[in-house]
Write a protein that holds these residues in place. Structure first.
Motif, PDB file in Angstrom:
ATOM      1  N   ILE A   9       0.864  -1.186   0.000  1.00 20.80           N
ATOM      2  CA  ILE A   9       0.000   0.000   0.000  1.00 20.80           C
ATOM      3  C   ILE A   9       0.897   1.231   0.000  1.00 20.80           C
ATOM      4  N   ARG A  10       0.744   2.040  -1.021  1.00 21.73           N
ATOM      5  CA  ARG A  10       1.550   3.254  -1.121  1.00 21.73           C
ATOM      6  C   ARG A  10       0.863   4.384  -0.368  1.00 21.73           C
ATOM      7  N   LEU A  11       1.580   4.954   0.568  1.00 20.80           N
ATOM      8  CA  LEU A  11       1.089   6.066   1.367  1.00 20.80           C
ATOM      9  C   LEU A  11       1.651   7.343   0.743  1.00 20.80           C
ATOM     10  N   THR A  16       5.879   3.343   2.021  1.00 22.97           N
ATOM     11  CA  THR A  16       5.115   2.174   1.574  1.00 22.97           C
ATOM     12  C   THR A  16       4.879   1.247   2.753  1.00 22.97           C
ATOM     13  N   LEU A  17       3.640   0.779   2.889  1.00 24.26           N
ATOM     14  CA  LEU A  17       3.275  -0.198   3.903  1.00 24.26           C
ATOM     15  C   LEU A  17       3.159  -1.552   3.218  1.00 24.26           C
TER      16      LEU A  17
END
Length: 54
Positions: A9-11, A16-17
């Motif tokens: 998941i790109r924050l 990045t998570l």
């Protein structure tokens, strides 16, 4: 064949998570240099973009 769960998941830009079935980690940095934080330990990776050298 075992089932694998993995999700990125790109924050905000540069953060990045990464999620998997067993753990989660957080990556900070842009292409070429990253710092990853996870329960298994911290990791620094650096390289020259476009050369495959790390």
């Amino acid at each position: 064949m075992p089932f694998r769960f993995w999700r990125r998941i790109r924050l905000p830009p540069g953060v990045t998570l990464n999620l998997s079935k067993s753990t989660a980690s957080l990556s900070l940095g842009e292409r070429g240099a990253k710092y990853a934080i996870s329960p298994r330990g911290n990791r620094v990776t650096a390289g020259i973009t476009g050369t495959a050298l790390f």
